[in-house]
Design an enzyme around this catalytic site. Structure first.
Site, PDB file in Angstrom:
ATOM      1  N   SER A 163     -67.304 -16.010   2.633  1.00 48.40           N
ATOM      2  CA  SER A 163     -66.781 -17.320   3.013  1.00 48.40           C
ATOM      3  C   SER A 163     -66.307 -18.209   1.875  1.00 48.40           C
ATOM      4  CB  SER A 163     -67.829 -18.084   3.828  1.00 48.40           C
ATOM      5  OG  SER A 163     -67.877 -17.574   5.138  1.00 48.40           O
ATOM      6  N   LYS A 213     -68.498 -29.132   1.402  1.00 46.98           N
ATOM      7  CA  LYS A 213     -68.489 -28.469   2.708  1.00 46.98           C
ATOM      8  C   LYS A 213     -69.483 -29.174   3.639  1.00 46.98           C
ATOM      9  CE  LYS A 213     -68.664 -23.708   4.590  1.00 46.98           C
ATOM     10  NZ  LYS A 213     -68.949 -22.289   4.288  1.00 46.98           N
ATOM     11  N   SER A 226     -65.425 -19.034   5.861  1.00 49.77           N
ATOM     12  CA  SER A 226     -65.640 -20.266   6.592  1.00 49.77           C
ATOM     13  C   SER A 226     -65.387 -21.534   5.773  1.00 49.77           C
ATOM     14  CB  SER A 226     -67.084 -20.322   7.106  1.00 49.77           C
ATOM     15  OG  SER A 226     -67.991 -20.346   6.015  1.00 49.77           O
TER      16      SER A 226
END
Ligand SMILES: [Mg+2]
Ligand SMILES: [Zn+2]
Lengths: 95, 499, 494
Positions: free
Chosen positions: B187, B78, B163
């Site tokens: 997330s 990420k 997210s």
């Protein structure tokens, strides 16, 4: 509690985010939607309840007083938008 | 030749250890898949050369007999993780050009075990969002599309959740074997549910936050997105650990999580919280939850009705606490030390222009909310109140765990929705996290396990919530649930080379 | 009774409070492992943590915690076994995080009392409200470039103790004495070097005026005042200014002001004009700081003797005058020098400590301080070492030289840096104590001054000094005055 345009402008200034006059109205609406919704917390009885300061039950770890870091100026200022003579440079501030 | 991108992490590991395959060919296969799937927009930076170098290193480790579970496993990272010399912007415009001179603890742990970085995955800006539509680099497309009535695949794109949407899409599309995510209010778990993956958020303090670009410090936790529970166990073991550089990291040893997957949960007490039956929850989810209960019962677990009475207040609590922390955490993005600078007449003018241009709408909204709830005269009514309610929410779980060992709930109140569907309605977007946020507020571990498809053929997940540092038990139950659900579906390929 | 300040419309009194920022003595910063030393090249003592790079986290330095507790103990304050670090949010170029980690609601040190001594000899207790730990900001340089401010983060994250007084001072002198006292306490406790030139210590000065007995007026805060003299000037000029403003029908704004050295007055600080809202909240990157009473007790056991206790001991045990004792303890280095010299002199002269205190203290506060003053240097750069000074005093104590010769030798020591024994040897300054030699001299002098001897014997006893002076002249001051007296008296009184 709801916010008016003046309050939104004040918050935006505190947060150092430019919000133009014509954006204010819309931003105010969005903030008020959210604030109205979180308002439901007021119905919870929290008398005598401690506010949470940390979710983990642990002691604050203490570091030994030794120089273990720093001394790499190039790496520190490498990503700066503007650096001169080893300093970060910003628009002039008048005190 | 078999398609190496279809391998699970544990299968790839076994093949690598037996030298059936090499890390280099495994990495190459995934790099090709990334190229092929570029329209998903899951990656915002592909580090192909670095990946190949790391793969060669991994092969050497294996040949030298020093292989770990993660050695040679190509993964996506990420964008929120700081990776030395590589794009690390939390998908924000305000960090334009920022390449840290340091490596996050979690990724360092992974690299030390020989994992291979394929690239940086897209996400909601600063991890604020539940659909991955809040990225400076554009939205991520979920590899899963709904079926039309006639059985054809819809041409509408769905969101991968957020997210960690880029990480989820990357793994679901078989462009990485696994990926790191971060979970502040759901997330990792919510995108896992939207993309048919396993997503584990460990106990707060289990993984170091050092080098993770902060959103809400008291909630942020690193965790893996993987194809199976076993994969999650292997990857978690590598990511987790005490870090003296993070004062909120907990100093207890990391167990062998994979060894906990015994398949035996007889006598285990599974709590079913009545407050998670919310109005308007789609039938499919209700049904799946009941099925999950049956599966665990069939495996010998005892099902217990429990109450988490403050559940309804978790979301509004979260939307005070998280913005408050973010308003402060994001103050450092001011155009002085790194990233974007928009010139102004004065220092303050420069700040305001830089932050107005550098942050997206959702980030600005949360900074403003957070600034307001902390400001003079409102602190007690909002922030302090929320932190008190948070104590009540944590106490709910404490009481529940006097009666049960783990808790079973749906992961999200819906399947993946269409791209653009909720983007103009922040509140309805926030409701996506209704089932994941309570555990986040209490710092507890949670895992989403893919358990079925809805009527449109989109994946749905079930969430298990564990006790603090009870990841072993949590994974053991998740493993049984996964086995019983037998979820094997894959998204029909509509992107890239369709052959 | 507070001092009154007359205005055109009647009397006023002033209410003064100080927030002293004292830099903690520690190797590394409060929340990062970078160095704290003064004077390094810009941004060389900066880590990714103290430059607030994304994802960086604070870890507290245990020595800074100990230093804060020691300082609290030195001020007789309550030590809080649980305290909390908060974020104080504001934007400024040299505040890289956009917030300062400080302590707001729950500081590490609570209330205490500091006693100050005023010029008229009276004493006053000033309340201490609290002491909290916080990070220092970096340094902005506004004069290096025509359109830019340069920022150096070397100071960023250095540990500060903010010591907040109660608003219990009412004159410039009290404010100055309080500031001095805090400086003395931290320096004795070894928790801050008190070096104001390097910014290790500075005060925010809060001043308001009111009619006697009435409610508090609006206060102004003058930031970063870095000398005791400036503190007095700030207080004086603020009292005057505020009285004038109010008497002219104006109002005092609650504002931040800046001291201007050139004029000795204060002015509004432009960059801080707008109202602040610091949005304090507990730092979620840190847990509450908790320690045991045992931890505090252990630190208390190891506390060095502080100035008040030292002064008392000097007076009672060493028989030093209260004045001298006060002068000696005012600066820790003076007290240290004195005590080291005293023990060296005791060792060399083999006389008991209690007999030498007075002599040594007189010499340090008189001869030595006089010389250092003339040279314009401090005691730490004294050209006379402790061993040489002890030698000099011992020569005087054992009668080798007289007090007068001692002064001459001391002058020589300052110039040449030589040991006093060598100087006495080289210049033949040994005191003449040989009774035969002196007696012969006296006889000769009496014979040459028969008229004066007659006058003396006739009742002009003042002339005794004349005869002593003659002997001293003959011996170039080396005759032992005691021996001279002993021999001269019976001869004259014959
Ligand atoms: Mg102040
Ligand atoms: Zn301060």
């Amino acid at each position: 509690m709801s916010v008016d345009k003046e309050t939104v402008a004040k918050i935006a200034n505190l947060a150092r985010i430019e919000v133009s006059d014509n954006e204010l109205e819309n931003t105010m609406g969005e903030l008020n939607n959210i604030l109205d919704w979180v308002e439901q917390l007021s119905e919870v009885n929290t008398d005598g309840i401690e506010a949470m300061t940390s979710v983990v039950a642990a002691d604050l770890p203490l570091r030994e007083d030794k120089i273990t870091d720093g001394g790499y100026r190039e790496e520190v200022i490498k990503n700066a938008p503007l650096a001169e003579h080893g300093f970060f440079a910003v628009p002039k501030v008048i005190e | 030749m078999r398609d190496l991108t279809k391998l699970t992490l544990s299968a790839a590991r076994d093949a690598l250890h037996k030298k059936d395959i090499s890390a280099a060919e495994l990495t190459e296969a995934h790099l090709r898949a990334i190229d092929d799937a570029s329209e998903l927009n899951a990656y915002i930076e592909v580090t192909a050369d670095k990946a190949m170098d790391m793969a060669v290193g991994a092969d050497k480790m294996i040949n030298a007999g020093n292989a770990h579970g993660m050695t040679g496993i190509p993964i996506g990272i990420k964008d929120l993780y700081c990776t030395k010399g590589v794009h690390s912007q939390s998908s924000s415009h305000i960090l334009d050009g920022f390449k840290p001179e340091y490596e996050s603890t979690v990724t360092s742990n992974l690299w030390a075990d020989g994992a291979v970085m394929l690239g940086k995955t897209n996400q909601d800006e600063f991890a604020m969002g539940s659909s991955n539509e809040n990225s400076h680099y554009g939205p991520v497309k979920n590899p899963w599309r709904a079926d039309k009535k006639n059985g054809d695949l819809s041409d509408k794109n769905t969101v991968p959740g957020g997210s960690s949407g880029g990480s989820a899409a990357a793994v679901a599309a078989d462009t990485s074997i696994a990926a790191t995510g971060t979970d502040t209010g759901g997330s990792i778990r919510q995108p896992a549910s939207f993309t048919g993956l396993v997503g584990l958020k460990p106990t707060y303090g289990r993984c170091s936050r050092w080098g993770m670009i902060a959103f809400a410090s008291s909630l942020d936790q690193a965790g893996p997105l993987t194809k199976t529970v076993r994969d999650a166990a292997i990857m978690m073991e590598s990511m987790a650990g005490y870090d003296p550089k993070d004062s909120t990291s907990t100093n207890i040893p990391v167990p062998n999580y994979e060894a906990a997957l015994t398949g035996d949960i007889r006598g285990l007490k599974v709590g079913i919280p009545r407050e998670y039956r919310v109005d308007g929850m789609p039938n499919g989810i209700e049904t799946l939850w009941s099925q999950g209960i049956d599966w665990l019962k069939d495996a010998g677990a005892e099902i217990i009705d429990i109450s988490l009475p403050h559940t309804k207040y978790a979301l509004p609590t979260y939307y005070i606490v998280a913005p408050a922390e973010c308003s402060s955490n994001l103050a450092r993005y001011d155009g002085v030390k790194y990233g974007l600078r928009v010139n102004g007449d004065s220092l303050d003018d420069m700040y305001k222009k830089t932050r107005a241009a550098g942050f997206g709408d959702e980030v600005k909204r949360r900074i403003l909310i957070g600034t307001y709830v902390l400001s003079a005269g409102y602190y007690d009514a909002y922030y302090l109140k929320a932190q008190r309610v948070r104590t009540l929410i944590a106490n709910d779980f404490k009481l529940a765990y006097e009666k049960c060992d783990v808790i079973l709930t749906p992961t999200a109140p819906s399947a993946a929705f269409n791209l653009g569907e909720k983007v103009s309605d922040p509140l309805s977007m926030y409701l996506n996290d209704v089932f994941t946020v309570p555990a986040s507020l209490a710092g507890l571990p949670g895992i989403s396990v893919p358990a079925g498809l809805n009527s449109q053929g989109l994946p749905l997940g079930l969430q298990l919530i564990g006790q603090a540092f009870g990841e072993e038990q949590l994974l053991a139950v998740a493993d049984v649930l996964e086995c019983a659900a037998g979820f094997k579906a894959k998204p029909k390929k509509w992107w890239g080379d369709k052959s | 009774m507070s001092k009154l300040y007359p205005g055109a419309t009647g009397n006023w009194e002033a209410v003064i409070g100080l927030e002293v920022h004292a830099q903690v003595i520690s190797e590394s910063k409060l929340f990062s492992g970078s160095a704290t030393a003064f004077g390094a090249e810009p941004n060389t003592q900066v880590s990714f943590v103290c430059s607030a790079q994304p994802g960086m986290l604070p870890v507290i330095n245990q020595e800074c915690v100990r230093q804060a507790v020691r300082t609290g103990l030195a001020m007789g304050c309550q030590i809080n076994l649980r305290s909390v670090f908060d974020r104080k949010n504001y934007f400024y170029a040299d505040l890289p995080q956009g917030y300062q980690i400080s302590q707001f609601k729950d500081p590490i040190v609570g209330e205490g009392i500091v006693n100050i001594e005023l010029e008229d000899g009276s004493n006053k207790d000033i309340g201490v409200e609290r002491l909290h730990l916080e990070q220092d900001a970096g340094k902005s340089m506004h004069d290096q470039h025509p359109t830019m401010t340069y920022v150096d983060l070397n100071r960023s994250g250095v540990a500060l103790m903010e010591i907040v007084s109660k608003p219990e001072m009412s004159t410039p002198e009290e404010a100055a004495e309080y500031f001095k006292k805090i400086r003395s306490l931290v320096r004795y406790a070894g928790t801050c070097d008190g070096n104001m030139d390097q910014g290790s210590m500075r005060a925010d000065v809060n001043v308001s005026v009111r009619r006697p007995g009435e409610e508090l007026g609006t206060r102004t805060e003058t930031k970063n005042v870095n000398s005791i003299r400036y503190v007095m000037q700030v207080v004086e000029s603020e009292i005057r200014r505020q009285i004038d403003v109010i008497e002219d029908g104006g109002r005092i704004n609650q504002e931040t002001r800046l001291f201007e050295v050139a004029t000795g007055t204060t002015r509004t600080m432009r960059s801080k004009e707008e109202a602040h809202d610091y949005r304090y909240f507990p730092d979620p990157d840190l847990l509450p700081l908790e320690f045991s009473q045992q931890f505090v007790d252990d630190l208390a056991k190891d506390m060095p003797e502080l100035s008040d206790a030292k002064k008392k001991r000097f007076i009672s045990d060493l028989h030093i005058t209260p004045y001298n004792a006060g002068v000696l303890v005012a600066e820790k280095e003076s007290a240290d020098y004195f005590e080291a010299l005293l023990s060296a002199t005791v060792e060399k002269s083999e006389k008991p400590t209690s007999e030498l205190g007075s002599l040594v203290s007189n010499w340090v506060t008189g001869d030595l301080f006089g010389a250092l003053n003339k040279l314009g240097i401090g005691i730490t750069s004294s050209p006379v070492s402790i061993s040489h000074a002890a030698e000099l005093l011992s020569l005087q104590i054992d009668g080798t030289i007289s007090g007068r010769i001692a002064k001459e030798v001391f002058e020589n020591m300052l110039e040449s840096g030589k040991s006093p024994e060598i100087i006495v040897e080289e210049k033949g300054l040994k005191q003449v104590s040989d009774t035969g030699e002196i007696e012969a001299m006296i006889d000769e002098i009496l014979a040459n001054n028969v008229d004066k001897v007659e006058e003396y014997r006739g009742g002009k006893s003042k002339l005794f000094g004349f005869f002593v002076g003659q002997v001293m002249q003959k011996t170039q001051g080396k005759a032992n005055p005691q021996v001279v007296n002993q021999l001269l008296k019976p001869k004259l009184d014959d």
